[in-house]
Design a protein around this motif. Structure first.
Motif, PDB file in Angstrom:
ATOM      1  N   ILE A  47       0.849  -1.190   0.000  1.00 28.13           N
ATOM      2  CA  ILE A  47       0.000   0.000   0.000  1.00 28.13           C
ATOM      3  C   ILE A  47       0.883   1.238   0.000  1.00 28.13           C
ATOM      4  CG2 ILE A  47      -1.943  -1.089   1.186  1.00 28.13           C
ATOM      5  CD1 ILE A  47      -0.970   0.375   3.739  1.00 28.13           C
ATOM      6  N   LYS A  48       0.297   2.349  -0.423  1.00 29.34           N
ATOM      7  CA  LYS A  48       1.016   3.613  -0.433  1.00 29.34           C
ATOM      8  C   LYS A  48       0.806   4.296   0.913  1.00 29.34           C
ATOM      9  CE  LYS A  48       0.206   6.181  -3.976  1.00 29.34           C
ATOM     10  NZ  LYS A  48      -0.343   7.206  -4.879  1.00 29.34           N
ATOM     11  N   ILE A  49       1.899   4.665   1.570  1.00 23.74           N
ATOM     12  CA  ILE A  49       1.842   5.393   2.835  1.00 23.74           C
ATOM     13  C   ILE A  49       2.024   6.869   2.514  1.00 23.74           C
ATOM     14  CG2 ILE A  49       2.897   5.720   5.102  1.00 23.74           C
ATOM     15  CD1 ILE A  49       3.819   2.784   4.918  1.00 23.74           C
ATOM     16  N   SER A  50       1.052   7.671   2.875  1.00 25.51           N
ATOM     17  CA  SER A  50       1.047   9.084   2.503  1.00 25.51           C
ATOM     18  C   SER A  50       2.131   9.868   3.237  1.00 25.51           C
ATOM     19  CB  SER A  50      -0.321   9.691   2.793  1.00 25.51           C
ATOM     20  OG  SER A  50      -0.616   9.571   4.152  1.00 25.51           O
ATOM     21  N   PRO A  51       2.550  11.005   2.668  1.00 29.00           N
ATOM     22  CA  PRO A  51       3.534  11.850   3.366  1.00 29.00           C
ATOM     23  C   PRO A  51       2.916  12.411   4.639  1.00 29.00           C
ATOM     24  CG  PRO A  51       2.729  12.944   1.394  1.00 29.00           C
ATOM     25  CD  PRO A  51       2.134  11.571   1.410  1.00 29.00           C
ATOM     26  N   ARG A  52       3.751  12.585   5.649  1.00 32.50           N
ATOM     27  CA  ARG A  52       3.238  13.087   6.928  1.00 32.50           C
ATOM     28  C   ARG A  52       4.360  13.686   7.749  1.00 32.50           C
ATOM     29  NH1 ARG A  52       4.588   8.103   6.713  1.00 32.50           N
ATOM     30  NH2 ARG A  52       5.345   6.910   8.471  1.00 32.50           N
ATOM     31  N   LYS A  53       3.967  14.370   8.808  1.00 35.04           N
ATOM     32  CA  LYS A  53       4.931  14.920   9.755  1.00 35.04           C
ATOM     33  C   LYS A  53       4.834  14.124  11.048  1.00 35.04           C
ATOM     34  CE  LYS A  53       4.897  19.633   8.046  1.00 35.04           C
ATOM     35  NZ  LYS A  53       4.688  21.032   8.389  1.00 35.04           N
ATOM     36  N   VAL A  54       5.988  13.878  11.673  1.00 36.30           N
ATOM     37  CA  VAL A  54       6.019  13.155  12.940  1.00 36.30           C
ATOM     38  C   VAL A  54       6.899  13.907  13.932  1.00 36.30           C
ATOM     39  CG1 VAL A  54       5.573  10.890  11.938  1.00 36.30           C
ATOM     40  CG2 VAL A  54       7.911  11.655  12.214  1.00 36.30           C
ATOM     41  N   ALA A  55       6.589  13.739  15.211  1.00 41.18           N
ATOM     42  CA  ALA A  55       7.382  14.363  16.270  1.00 41.18           C
ATOM     43  C   ALA A  55       8.442  13.374  16.739  1.00 41.18           C
ATOM     44  CB  ALA A  55       6.490  14.765  17.432  1.00 41.18           C
ATOM     45  N   THR A  56       9.662  13.856  16.935  1.00 40.07           N
ATOM     46  CA  THR A  56      10.741  13.039  17.462  1.00 40.07           C
ATOM     47  C   THR A  56      11.308  13.715  18.712  1.00 40.07           C
ATOM     48  OG1 THR A  56      12.455  14.112  16.130  1.00 40.07           O
ATOM     49  CG2 THR A  56      11.369  12.180  15.175  1.00 40.07           C
ATOM     50  N   PHE A  57      12.000  12.933  19.517  1.00 37.23           N
ATOM     51  CA  PHE A  57      12.614  13.471  20.728  1.00 37.23           C
ATOM     52  C   PHE A  57      14.040  12.973  20.815  1.00 37.23           C
ATOM     53  CE2 PHE A  57      13.744  12.886  25.240  1.00 37.23           C
ATOM     54  CZ  PHE A  57      13.723  14.211  25.627  1.00 37.23           C
ATOM     55  N   LYS A  58      14.953  13.892  21.093  1.00 35.10           N
ATOM     56  CA  LYS A  58      16.352  13.537  21.317  1.00 35.10           C
ATOM     57  C   LYS A  58      16.721  14.015  22.720  1.00 35.10           C
ATOM     58  CE  LYS A  58      21.019  14.013  19.644  1.00 35.10           C
ATOM     59  NZ  LYS A  58      21.951  14.731  18.820  1.00 35.10           N
ATOM     60  N   PRO A  59      17.031  13.067  23.623  1.00 40.82           N
ATOM     61  CA  PRO A  59      17.352  13.459  24.999  1.00 40.82           C
ATOM     62  C   PRO A  59      18.697  14.180  25.088  1.00 40.82           C
ATOM     63  CG  PRO A  59      17.647  11.108  24.716  1.00 40.82           C
ATOM     64  CD  PRO A  59      17.071  11.627  23.428  1.00 40.82           C
ATOM     65  N   SER A  60      18.820  15.034  26.104  1.00 38.08           N
ATOM     66  CA  SER A  60      20.076  15.744  26.333  1.00 38.08           C
ATOM     67  C   SER A  60      21.121  14.786  26.904  1.00 38.08           C
ATOM     68  CB  SER A  60      19.863  16.895  27.320  1.00 38.08           C
ATOM     69  OG  SER A  60      19.628  16.379  28.611  1.00 38.08           O
ATOM     70  N   LEU A  61      22.364  15.218  26.907  1.00 33.89           N
ATOM     71  CA  LEU A  61      23.435  14.398  27.469  1.00 33.89           C
ATOM     72  C   LEU A  61      23.213  14.131  28.957  1.00 33.89           C
ATOM     73  CD1 LEU A  61      26.577  15.908  25.714  1.00 33.89           C
ATOM     74  CD2 LEU A  61      25.466  13.723  25.260  1.00 33.89           C
ATOM     75  N   ILE A  62      22.648  15.100  29.659  1.00 34.07           N
ATOM     76  CA  ILE A  62      22.380  14.944  31.090  1.00 34.07           C
ATOM     77  C   ILE A  62      21.400  13.795  31.318  1.00 34.07           C
ATOM     78  CG2 ILE A  62      21.329  16.051  33.108  1.00 34.07           C
ATOM     79  CD1 ILE A  62      22.433  18.724  31.948  1.00 34.07           C
ATOM     80  N   ILE A  63      20.352  13.747  30.519  1.00 33.89           N
ATOM     81  CA  ILE A  63      19.364  12.666  30.635  1.00 33.89           C
ATOM     82  C   ILE A  63      20.008  11.331  30.287  1.00 33.89           C
ATOM     83  CG2 ILE A  63      17.213  11.720  29.681  1.00 33.89           C
ATOM     84  CD1 ILE A  63      16.678  14.081  31.468  1.00 33.89           C
ATOM     85  N   LYS A  64      20.787  11.297  29.223  1.00 34.42           N
ATOM     86  CA  LYS A  64      21.458  10.051  28.820  1.00 34.42           C
ATOM     87  C   LYS A  64      22.377   9.534  29.927  1.00 34.42           C
ATOM     88  CE  LYS A  64      21.518  10.863  23.848  1.00 34.42           C
ATOM     89  NZ  LYS A  64      22.366  11.106  22.684  1.00 34.42           N
ATOM     90  N   GLU A  65      23.121  10.452  30.570  1.00 31.65           N
ATOM     91  CA  GLU A  65      24.015  10.041  31.657  1.00 31.65           C
ATOM     92  C   GLU A  65      23.256   9.485  32.843  1.00 31.65           C
ATOM     93  OE1 GLU A  65      26.339  13.523  32.465  1.00 31.65           O
ATOM     94  OE2 GLU A  65      27.553  13.285  30.673  1.00 31.65           O
ATOM     95  N   LYS A  66      22.129  10.121  33.198  1.00 29.59           N
ATOM     96  CA  LYS A  66      21.328   9.646  34.322  1.00 29.59           C
ATOM     97  C   LYS A  66      20.734   8.271  34.040  1.00 29.59           C
ATOM     98  CE  LYS A  66      20.135  14.004  36.464  1.00 29.59           C
ATOM     99  NZ  LYS A  66      19.067  14.889  36.963  1.00 29.59           N
ATOM    100  N   ILE A  67      20.323   8.035  32.802  1.00 28.44           N
ATOM    101  CA  ILE A  67      19.742   6.751  32.427  1.00 28.44           C
ATOM    102  C   ILE A  67      20.797   5.654  32.507  1.00 28.44           C
ATOM    103  CG2 ILE A  67      18.837   5.429  30.462  1.00 28.44           C
ATOM    104  CD1 ILE A  67      17.352   8.001  29.645  1.00 28.44           C
TER     105      ILE A  67
END
Length: 96
Positions: free
Chosen positions: A74-94
């Motif tokens: 099937i054809k998937i139509s063009p769209r906009k999506v939201a993404t999230f990139k965590p900060s280095l501080i969050i990555k270190e805590k995780i």
């Protein structure tokens, strides 16, 4: 491991318990925060929250996808999506 989602109600209860605001006011704070975040994303395509991370809107092109069960393409139509990139501080805590 039991999967537990963090809901708006959980967040408003945390504000209620920590800061002592009423449950109704705490709920309004959470709703307003997310509404402002969404509106800024719509206006600017990117929102950076210092020491937390960056939300971005990316555009995906039209493409052909396949249902893995039926193998029908099937054809998937063009769209906009939201993404999230965590900060280095969050990555270190995780990763601690």
């Amino acid at each position: 491991m039991v999967k537990k989602n963090l809901t708006r109600k959980n967040l408003s209860n945390k504000i209620y318990q920590t800061l002592g605001f009423s449950k109704n006011f705490s709920s309004i704070i959470i709703d307003d925060f997310f509404e402002n975040l969404i509106q800024e994303l719509i206006k600017k395509d990117s929102v950076k929250i210092s020491s937390f991370g960056t939300f971005k809107i990316i555009s995906k092109k039209e493409r052909i996808g396949r249902n893995p069960k039926t193998k029908i393409e099937i054809k998937i139509s063009p769209r906009k999506v939201a993404t999230f990139k965590p900060s280095l501080i969050i990555k270190e805590k995780i990763n601690r």
